[in-house]
Design a protein around this motif. Structure first.
Motif, mmCIF file in Angstrom:
data_model
loop_
_atom_site.group_PDB
_atom_site.id
_atom_site.type_symbol
_atom_site.label_atom_id
_atom_site.label_comp_id
_atom_site.label_asym_id
_atom_site.label_seq_id
_atom_site.Cartn_x
_atom_site.Cartn_y
_atom_site.Cartn_z
ATOM 1 N N THR A 75 0.722 -0.881 -0.182
ATOM 2 C CA THR A 75 -0.139 0.279 -0.401
ATOM 3 C C THR A 75 1.294 1.276 -0.057
ATOM 4 O OG1 THR A 75 -1.777 -1.042 1.383
ATOM 5 C CG2 THR A 75 -1.928 1.420 1.346
ATOM 6 N N THR A 76 2.286 1.645 0.464
ATOM 7 C CA THR A 76 2.497 2.199 0.549
ATOM 8 C C THR A 76 3.329 2.454 -0.272
ATOM 9 O OG1 THR A 76 3.337 2.350 2.820
ATOM 10 C CG2 THR A 76 5.185 3.334 2.334
ATOM 11 N N LYS B 71 1.831 6.805 -6.420
ATOM 12 C CA LYS B 71 0.712 7.814 -6.247
ATOM 13 C C LYS B 71 0.143 9.522 -6.538
ATOM 14 C CE LYS B 71 -2.982 7.696 -4.020
ATOM 15 N NZ LYS B 71 -3.862 7.306 -2.940
ATOM 16 N N HIS B 72 1.276 9.715 -5.750
ATOM 17 C CA HIS B 72 1.624 10.910 -5.317
ATOM 18 C C HIS B 72 3.176 11.522 -6.342
ATOM 19 C CE1 HIS B 72 3.102 14.350 -2.534
ATOM 20 N NE2 HIS B 72 4.361 14.152 -3.056
ATOM 21 N N ASP C 10 -6.950 5.186 2.815
ATOM 22 C CA ASP C 10 -5.832 5.998 3.860
ATOM 23 C C ASP C 10 -6.712 5.591 5.215
ATOM 24 O OD1 ASP C 10 -4.257 5.780 1.747
ATOM 25 O OD2 ASP C 10 -5.435 7.852 0.784
ATOM 26 N N ASN D 204 0.780 4.440 -2.619
ATOM 27 C CA ASN D 204 0.880 5.371 -2.443
ATOM 28 C C ASN D 204 2.563 6.278 -3.087
ATOM 29 O OD1 ASN D 204 -1.322 5.627 -1.609
ATOM 30 N ND2 ASN D 204 -0.403 5.408 0.704
#
Length: 583
Positions: A58-59, A65-66, A104, A62
């Motif tokens: 998941t990290t 995505k960032h 999140d 993310n």
């Protein structure tokens, strides 16, 4: 599928912890609070290990995505001027959600609840329950009082350690004392203690687990070791029987001196209920309830001495029952291994048992695991399977040792765990990332947890299977798991460079790392102890490979199984003779 993987693993891990606890504990005889406390401790620790790979994937998503959001041009702008030379963003960015993506806000709350619950268990509740379970008091108030007194020094020691960290932060002019920093100090103190013990257990498990499978493939090795265990267990069994006889003699004297109308008679009745049935019947026949205790001027034991006797009865009865059960199990193992040795030269390829099991086997098992299949597995396939498994585990151990010594190097990246994860991160192969993370942390956990199950500290701590583990050992194992698991996970994140304090990159941390806080508050721990102490695993692996600990125990008089030792040969012969006498 959002959150479904998390829910499935929560349920699966619960039943896994319940299964292991049922194997070692006794749900019928042990106190419910002991069962619940141990189950919760084991469950939370296993849960952390199983959920952490989901946090990693998941990290990584993310982060992707960032990065994609920051690389995209502002809405409504044309690709002229400032953005004319910008790197074009592909029409389909590879940032797709993994199947196990956790929304999140869920993971931080989840880790916070799991972590602080486990810390409350290991530092406050379980030590108190240990003293409560071992207490020989006859009332709840008396047991609580004993537990508080025994834990006064225990809790005081931890307060002293925490105070030392607190003073360090307070006198440092570059640091301002805030609540988050206080929280980080407490976490750092707990993780430092856990990492110190973690490396010791890991160094043993990395060598002993592959070696146990390699030796298990040798012909006759397991049988010789079983003979050795039989000789030692017979000595322990005889000592347990003698101790029980002595304690029962004390109970008999107390039972005869304190009659039915004595104020302490209820305490004696409580002690009698903990005695074996045959001793209860014997003492009941020899007692004269019509004799008044005031008619004779006897010296009666005090309540304090009865509390001590009650504690001795509980311990001696449990130890006697454990040795009796273990002896029967060891006999069955010895008979079966002797059958394996006899059937290895069989020309019919049919496994023949000398003694048939008194319990009827399941028809399904009888059909598929027939004598022919059993012969091929036990006499032909199992040794080769153990050898291959030992080689695979040895490769994993080498990877762990290499990564523990090089994970601080970021340019170039030398940790093999970090290399594997970074290669998968480039293609955003989340399935591979989760499998690699799970296998890595699962192997680390097996090395550490199996050592916890193997070690034995005299008769004070001993995890015995077949429902023979006492309450003290169960609670102590829960304490160890809760103290070892957080530093184990932080060490894993460091090996994979998912911890920003190791990778030195300004990237989004995992939810688990964010709960731990920034260790920069205590730089001598973050940049020193956490980095270089794990290298000690090399020395511990070498010491375990040459059996230095086993040799030291032999020198001190604690006999351990060693193939090149005369005392071992004598005990093997003694155990073989004991098995023959039973036949």
């Amino acid at each position: 599928m959002s959150g479904a993987a998390l829910g499935l693993e929560i349920v699966f891990v619960f039943f896994l912890a319940l299964f292991l606890l049922h194997r070692y504990g006794d749900f019928k005889k042990q106190h419910r609070l002991v069962i619940v406390g141990t189950l919760l401790a084991w469950y939370l620790c296993f849960l952390i290990v199983f959920i952490l790979p989901l946090d990693v994937s998941t990290t990584i998503y993310n982060r992707c995505k960032h990065a994609a959001a920051n690389s995209s041009p502002p809405e409504g702008s044309n690709m002229t001027g400032l953005y004319a030379t910008a790197t074009p963003v592909p029409s389909q960015h590879p940032c797709f959600k993994p199947w196990s993506y956790i929304p999140d806000g869920i993971m931080p709350i989840f880790w916070r609840v799991v972590y602080w619950t486990s810390q409350f268990l290991t530092w406050i509740l379980l030590p108190f329950m240990q003293s409560y379970a071992r207490s020989g008091g006859f009332s709840i108030t008396g047991k609580i009082k004993t537990a508080l007194i025994e834990n006064a020094i225990y809790y005081g020691t931890y307060l002293l350690i925490f105070g030392a960290f607190l003073i360090y932060v307070a006198v440092n002019p570059h640091l301002h004392l805030e609540w988050n920093q206080l929280q980080t100090i407490g976490i750092a103190a707990a993780n430092t203690w856990g990492l110190f013990l973690l490396v010791l257990l890991l160094g043993y498990g990395l060598v002993e687990i592959p070696r146990s499978y390699w030796n298990g493939a040798k012909r006759g090795y397991l049988l010789m070791k079983t003979y050795f265990k039989a000789a030692k267990l017979m000595t322990e069994k005889a000592d347990a029987e003698e101790t029980l006889e002595d304690v029962m003699e004390e109970v008999r004297k107390v039972n005869e001196s304190i009659k039915y109308n004595h104020p302490l008679r209820k305490c004696v009745d409580t002690i009698l209920k903990k005695c074996p049935i045959d001793y209860q019947e014997k003492m009941g026949r020899n007692m004269d309830d019509y004799e008044d205790f005031d008619e004779k001027h006897n010296t009666y034991p005090s309540e304090k001495s009865l509390v001590k006797l009650h504690k001795q009865v509980i311990y001696s009865v449990q130890r006697h029952r454990r040795t009796q059960v273990q002896w029967q199990i060891l006999l069955e193992q010895a008979f079966y291994l002797e059958d394996v040795a006899k059937n290895e030269t069989s020309a019919t390829c049919q496994f023949v048992h000398t003694f048939q099991s008194p319990e009827p086997e399941n028809r399904f098992i009888q059909y598929f695991y027939n004598p022919t299949v059993e012969w091929y597995w036990e006499c032909l396939l199992r040794p080769w399977f153990y050898r291959i498994l030992a080689v695979v585990l040895s490769i994993f151990s080498v990877i762990v040792v290499w990564s523990e010594c090089t994970f601080f190097s970021t340019r170039p990246v030398l940790s093999l765990f970090a290399v594997f994860i970074q290669l998968a991160e480039k293609t955003y192969n989340y399935i591979y990332i989760e499998i690699a993370c799970f296998l890595s942390i699962f192997f680390l956990s097996i090395c550490v947890y199996s050592t916890v199950f193997r070690i034995r500290v005299f008769n004070y701590y001993y995890l015995a299977s077949h429902h023979q583990t006492d309450a003290y050992s169960l609670l102590f194992s829960g304490m160890l798991f809760c103290r070892l698991t957080p530093p184990l996970c932080l060490n894993f994140l460091g090996l994979t460079h998912m911890d920003s304090s190791i990778s030195h990159q300004n990237t989004q941390p995992t939810a688990y790392t964010s709960i731990m806080g920034s260790m920069k508050v205590l730089s001598f721990i973050a940049d020193g102890f956490y980095i270089y102490y794990p290298m000690l695993v090399v020395i511990l692996c070498i010491a375990t490979y040459f059996s230095l600990g086993t040799r030291c125990l032999n020198l001190l008089g604690f006999q351990q199984f060693m193939g090149d030792n005369d005392m071992t040969s004598d005990l093997v012969d003694e155990g073989k003779e004991l098995i023959r006498r039973v036949i």
